[in-house]
Design a protein around this motif. Sequence first.
Motif, mmCIF file in Angstrom:
data_model
loop_
_atom_site.group_PDB
_atom_site.id
_atom_site.type_symbol
_atom_site.label_atom_id
_atom_site.label_comp_id
_atom_site.label_asym_id
_atom_site.label_seq_id
_atom_site.Cartn_x
_atom_site.Cartn_y
_atom_site.Cartn_z
ATOM 1 N N ARG A 158 130.343 -64.090 11.879
ATOM 2 C CA ARG A 158 130.072 -64.017 10.439
ATOM 3 C C ARG A 158 130.699 -65.181 9.689
ATOM 4 O O ARG A 158 130.441 -65.364 8.492
ATOM 5 C CB ARG A 158 130.566 -62.675 9.869
ATOM 6 N N LEU A 159 131.511 -65.996 10.374
ATOM 7 C CA LEU A 159 132.168 -67.125 9.735
ATOM 8 C C LEU A 159 131.415 -68.433 9.918
ATOM 9 O O LEU A 159 131.922 -69.500 9.570
ATOM 10 C CB LEU A 159 133.597 -67.288 10.274
ATOM 11 N N ILE A 160 130.186 -68.394 10.448
ATOM 12 C CA ILE A 160 129.428 -69.628 10.653
ATOM 13 C C ILE A 160 128.600 -69.999 9.435
ATOM 14 O O ILE A 160 127.863 -70.983 9.456
ATOM 15 C CB ILE A 160 128.525 -69.545 11.899
ATOM 16 N N VAL A 161 128.696 -69.206 8.369
ATOM 17 C CA VAL A 161 128.059 -69.545 7.095
ATOM 18 C C VAL A 161 129.090 -69.394 5.977
ATOM 19 O O VAL A 161 130.132 -68.771 6.160
ATOM 20 C CB VAL A 161 126.839 -68.634 6.790
ATOM 21 N N LYS A 162 128.807 -69.969 4.818
ATOM 22 C CA LYS A 162 129.716 -69.837 3.692
ATOM 23 C C LYS A 162 129.792 -68.386 3.235
ATOM 24 O O LYS A 162 128.789 -67.674 3.229
ATOM 25 C CB LYS A 162 129.250 -70.697 2.516
ATOM 26 N N PRO A 163 130.959 -67.941 2.838
ATOM 27 C CA PRO A 163 131.076 -66.588 2.277
ATOM 28 C C PRO A 163 130.405 -66.545 0.911
ATOM 29 O O PRO A 163 130.198 -67.582 0.271
ATOM 30 C CB PRO A 163 132.597 -66.394 2.159
ATOM 31 N N TYR B 213 124.476 -59.034 1.825
ATOM 32 C CA TYR B 213 123.628 -57.941 2.293
ATOM 33 C C TYR B 213 124.447 -56.693 2.605
ATOM 34 O O TYR B 213 124.003 -55.572 2.358
ATOM 35 C CB TYR B 213 122.857 -58.396 3.528
ATOM 36 N N ALA B 214 125.656 -56.880 3.126
ATOM 37 C CA ALA B 214 126.525 -55.729 3.410
ATOM 38 C C ALA B 214 126.937 -55.031 2.119
ATOM 39 O O ALA B 214 127.006 -53.800 2.061
ATOM 40 C CB ALA B 214 127.767 -56.180 4.175
ATOM 41 N N GLN C 114 132.274 -49.389 6.035
ATOM 42 C CA GLN C 114 133.228 -49.593 7.115
ATOM 43 C C GLN C 114 132.987 -50.943 7.776
ATOM 44 O O GLN C 114 131.908 -51.518 7.693
ATOM 45 C CB GLN C 114 133.112 -48.464 8.137
ATOM 46 N N HIS C 115 134.017 -51.444 8.462
ATOM 47 C CA HIS C 115 133.974 -52.803 8.981
ATOM 48 C C HIS C 115 132.855 -53.017 9.998
ATOM 49 O O HIS C 115 132.201 -54.068 10.007
ATOM 50 C CB HIS C 115 135.319 -53.172 9.614
ATOM 51 N N GLY C 116 132.641 -52.056 10.856
ATOM 52 C CA GLY C 116 131.588 -52.197 11.863
ATOM 53 C C GLY C 116 130.222 -52.381 11.246
ATOM 54 O O GLY C 116 129.433 -53.238 11.680
ATOM 55 N N LYS C 117 129.925 -51.588 10.216
ATOM 56 C CA LYS C 117 128.643 -51.699 9.527
ATOM 57 C C LYS C 117 128.551 -53.013 8.773
ATOM 58 O O LYS C 117 127.486 -53.637 8.684
ATOM 59 C CB LYS C 117 128.450 -50.522 8.564
ATOM 60 N N LYS C 118 129.674 -53.435 8.194
ATOM 61 C CA LYS C 118 129.682 -54.694 7.453
ATOM 62 C C LYS C 118 129.337 -55.864 8.377
ATOM 63 O O LYS C 118 128.532 -56.728 8.018
ATOM 64 C CB LYS C 118 131.057 -54.917 6.816
ATOM 65 N N ILE C 119 129.936 -55.881 9.558
ATOM 66 C CA ILE C 119 129.630 -56.932 10.528
ATOM 67 C C ILE C 119 128.161 -56.894 10.910
ATOM 68 O O ILE C 119 127.484 -57.927 10.983
ATOM 69 C CB ILE C 119 130.505 -56.786 11.792
ATOM 70 N N GLU C 120 127.645 -55.699 11.135
ATOM 71 C CA GLU C 120 126.239 -55.530 11.510
ATOM 72 C C GLU C 120 125.316 -56.105 10.436
ATOM 73 O O GLU C 120 124.373 -56.850 10.730
ATOM 74 C CB GLU C 120 125.947 -54.044 11.721
ATOM 75 N N HIS C 121 125.577 -55.759 9.179
ATOM 76 C CA HIS C 121 124.747 -56.258 8.075
ATOM 77 C C HIS C 121 124.897 -57.766 7.889
ATOM 78 O O HIS C 121 123.912 -58.470 7.639
ATOM 79 C CB HIS C 121 125.122 -55.545 6.776
ATOM 80 N N ASP C 122 126.127 -58.267 8.013
ATOM 81 C CA ASP C 122 126.363 -59.701 7.828
ATOM 82 C C ASP C 122 125.641 -60.529 8.892
ATOM 83 O O ASP C 122 125.046 -61.568 8.589
ATOM 84 C CB ASP C 122 127.864 -60.007 7.873
ATOM 85 N N LEU C 123 125.695 -60.078 10.131
ATOM 86 C CA LEU C 123 125.036 -60.827 11.200
ATOM 87 C C LEU C 123 123.515 -60.746 11.072
ATOM 88 O O LEU C 123 122.804 -61.706 11.393
ATOM 89 C CB LEU C 123 125.488 -60.314 12.568
ATOM 90 N N TYR C 124 123.015 -59.620 10.576
ATOM 91 C CA TYR C 124 121.568 -59.515 10.313
ATOM 92 C C TYR C 124 121.170 -60.533 9.243
ATOM 93 O O TYR C 124 120.139 -61.211 9.366
ATOM 94 C CB TYR C 124 121.214 -58.100 9.855
ATOM 95 N N TYR C 125 121.996 -60.647 8.201
ATOM 96 C CA TYR C 125 121.703 -61.614 7.142
ATOM 97 C C TYR C 125 121.703 -63.037 7.689
ATOM 98 O O TYR C 125 120.801 -63.828 7.396
ATOM 99 C CB TYR C 125 122.736 -61.499 6.011
ATOM 100 N N ILE C 126 122.715 -63.368 8.497
ATOM 101 C CA ILE C 126 122.820 -64.718 9.041
ATOM 102 C C ILE C 126 121.605 -65.079 9.882
ATOM 103 O O ILE C 126 121.082 -66.192 9.808
ATOM 104 C CB ILE C 126 124.115 -64.851 9.883
#
Length: 218
Positions: free
Chosen positions: A160-165, A170-171, A180-192
Motif C-alpha cells: 500500500r506504500l507504492i502510491v502516494k497517501p 477507497y478504504a 479494521q486493518h485487514g479490511k483497510k489493506i484489502e481496500h487499499d490494494l484493490y484501489y492501487i
Amino acid sequence: MERDRQWHVDTKPLTATKVQFGKRVFDIIASSILLLCCIPLFIVLSVSIAFASGFPVFFTQTRTGLNNKQFTIYKFRTMRCDKRKMDRHLYDWDEGVPDDFTFKSGYDSRVTSIGKVLRKYSLDELPQLFNVLIGDMSIVGPRPEIPEITAYYNLHQRKRLIVKPGMTGYAQVNGRSEIQHGKKIEHDLYYIENQSILFDMKVILSTVKLVLKGYGSY
C-alpha cells in the motif's frame, strides 16, 4: 534495522504513467482552488480553536508516505494541548499488523468540544491540502499511517506504500474510522490495482456524502 533493509517489495508497475501524471495535475489544481476558497473557513476554525483551547492551532505529526518516505502531516488540533505530547504508540507484532487492529476508538477524553465537531465532519483534515499541493499526498489514496505502525508491515501490507497517501481513499469510504486493518489493506490494494481518474472521482463523491452525514469518524 533488519525491518528497514527488507522494506523494498517487488511489485508490478502501475497501470499507466499518464494516470499518475493526471492525478498530480488534478491534485495541484484542486488543492490550489480549495485552499483559496477555504481561507475564510481556515480563519474561522483557527480563531475558534485558539479561543476554545489555546495554541497551537495546528497539529503536526510524522507519517509514512510514498515508498516508505516519512513526511510531516498537517491537521487542525482537536486534542487538549496539555495531553497531546503524552500520546505514545507502542506496538509489538511479529507477523505484520493484525487484521483485527483498529487504530481509533469511539471515545477519547482528550478530544476537545470543538475537536469533536471538526472530527465528525473531517474539518480537521483540511490543512492536508498543503500536503497535497507540495506533493507529499494526493487527494485520493491510502490514508497515511504513523511510522510506529508501518514499521511492522509484512510484505503484503507494504504494497500500500507504492502510491502516494491520500486525504481520502477507497478504504475510508468503506468504513472511515471504524474499519479494521485487514479490511483497510484489502481496500487499499484493490484501489492501487484499479486506480483511475474516474475511480478517484467516485471516491471523492462518496467521501463528500459521508462527511456531510458525519458518519463513522471520531
